[in-house]
Scaffold this active site. Structure first.
Site, PDB file in Angstrom:
ATOM      1  N   HIS A 129      15.364   9.913   1.956  1.00  0.00           N
ATOM      2  CA  HIS A 129      14.979   8.645   2.526  1.00  0.00           C
ATOM      3  C   HIS A 129      13.404   8.066   1.826  1.00  0.00           C
ATOM      4  O   HIS A 129      13.293   7.199   1.422  1.00  0.00           O
ATOM      5  CB  HIS A 129      15.319   8.299   3.221  1.00  0.00           C
ATOM      6  CG  HIS A 129      15.039   7.260   4.044  1.00  0.00           C
ATOM      7  ND1 HIS A 129      15.813   6.370   4.184  1.00  0.00           N
ATOM      8  CD2 HIS A 129      14.220   6.606   4.466  1.00  0.00           C
ATOM      9  CE1 HIS A 129      15.433   5.261   4.725  1.00  0.00           C
ATOM     10  NE2 HIS A 129      14.185   5.334   4.764  1.00  0.00           N
ATOM     11  N   GLU A 130      12.112   9.138   2.268  1.00  0.00           N
ATOM     12  CA  GLU A 130      11.167   7.950   2.402  1.00  0.00           C
ATOM     13  C   GLU A 130      10.627   7.965   0.869  1.00  0.00           C
ATOM     14  O   GLU A 130      10.149   6.827   0.479  1.00  0.00           O
ATOM     15  CB  GLU A 130      10.039   8.920   3.023  1.00  0.00           C
ATOM     16  CG  GLU A 130      10.192   8.949   4.471  1.00  0.00           C
ATOM     17  CD  GLU A 130      10.471   7.632   5.223  1.00  0.00           C
ATOM     18  OE1 GLU A 130       9.932   6.925   4.589  1.00  0.00           O
ATOM     19  OE2 GLU A 130      11.042   7.746   5.834  1.00  0.00           O
ATOM     20  N   HIS A 133      11.753   5.102  -0.981  1.00  0.00           N
ATOM     21  CA  HIS A 133      11.181   3.966  -0.080  1.00  0.00           C
ATOM     22  C   HIS A 133       9.866   3.311  -1.650  1.00  0.00           C
ATOM     23  O   HIS A 133       9.669   2.801  -1.997  1.00  0.00           O
ATOM     24  CB  HIS A 133      10.611   3.476   0.654  1.00  0.00           C
ATOM     25  CG  HIS A 133      11.167   2.991   2.090  1.00  0.00           C
ATOM     26  ND1 HIS A 133      12.054   2.322   2.302  1.00  0.00           N
ATOM     27  CD2 HIS A 133      11.247   4.130   3.091  1.00  0.00           C
ATOM     28  CE1 HIS A 133      13.235   2.421   2.476  1.00  0.00           C
ATOM     29  NE2 HIS A 133      12.465   3.552   3.891  1.00  0.00           N
TER      30      HIS A 133
END
Length: 263
Positions: A129-130, A133
């Site tokens: 998820h990170e 980004h």
């Protein structure tokens, strides 16, 4: 020659900036990116260096090897990046249930997260998820929107100066900026990173079904204190879980090799 009305100039300038910086995210969502990848990478590296001075860095070899193992499985799948040479991962000694990734490939994982992400697959959910980004350039998008919002507020204040609409216009823009433009990683970006991260971790040999279990754990850890979704930078846990389930059902069989990272 008659000068154009200042409000018209405001719209014209904002429109010109938007058109010249239009881009698409990995999921096809339209973005406005005003800054170069190299500039963002430098900004991320500077921020990361400052953070490493402020936070306590974990030196436990086993913990670091575990986090590196999960992260490397995902970043290897991505291949070379256009704006930086390599990913850097640091484990911070903190009870925070958190992780982050900055432009330039800088990844931070707090040890408190390991109490909620119970296995390699759940940790891969968060790290994926990170990383989502970063590869979706969400920091660039957020900073670009902030820049446009600041310019818009200033220009609109000038355009409305001395008119009966000035107070109403600024109040309306202030509310829109606070809850629509400048909130760190808006819900659209968070949801997009959930999808990108899910795809990344599944392609890297992790169990995508564990992403749902991770967010169930997150819901328990939050103790039901999550703010209303409308005023939150993150989707609600329930929304997140439903969206992940829907995406999992559409995932292709990409990688049958299972990762083996143990703590």
């Amino acid at each position: 020659m008659k000068l154009q009305h200042p409000l018209f100039l405001t719209v014209l300038i904002a429109s010109s900036l938007t058109l010249t910086a239009c881009s698409s995210s990995p999921t096809g969502r339209q973005q406005v990116l005003l800054f170069s990848g190299n500039d963002m990478s430098q900004l991320g590296a500077q921020s990361f260096e400052e953070l490493k001075k402020q936070e306590k860095i974990n030196t436990d070899a086993k913990t670091n090897q575990y986090v590196q193992c999960v992260t490397s499985a995902i970043t290897t799948q991505l291949g070379p990046q256009p704006d930086f040479d390599q990913w850097e991962v640091v484990v911070f000694d903190s009870d925070q249930v958190n992780a982050f990734a900055l432009p330039g490939g800088k990844i931070g994982v707090y040890t408190g997260l390991l109490n909620v992400a119970k296995n390699q697959d759940q940790l891969a959910t968060v790290i994926g998820h990170e990383i989502g980004h970063v590869i979706a350039q969400h920091s660039n998008e957020r900073l670009s929107r902030s820049q446009l919002a600041n310019a818009g507020l200033e220009l609109t204040n000038i355009a409305m100066s001395g008119t009966q609409y000035q107070g109403v216009a600024m109040a309306g823009l202030g509310l829109g900026v606070q809850y629509g433009v400048l909130m760190p990683y808006g819900r659209a970006q968070e949801s997009e990173s959930d999808i990108i991260g899910l795809r990344l971790m599944a392609e890297s040999g992790f169990d995508p079904y564990q992403s749902v279990e991770l967010w169930k754990n997150m819901a328990k850890a939050s103790g039901g204190n999550q703010p209303p979704e409308l005023l939150s930078t993150h989707p609600s846990h329930a929304t997140r879980i439903d969206d992940l389930k829907a995406e999992i059902a559409q995932l292709p069989a990409t990688n049958t090799k299972r990762q083996s990272c143990t703590l």
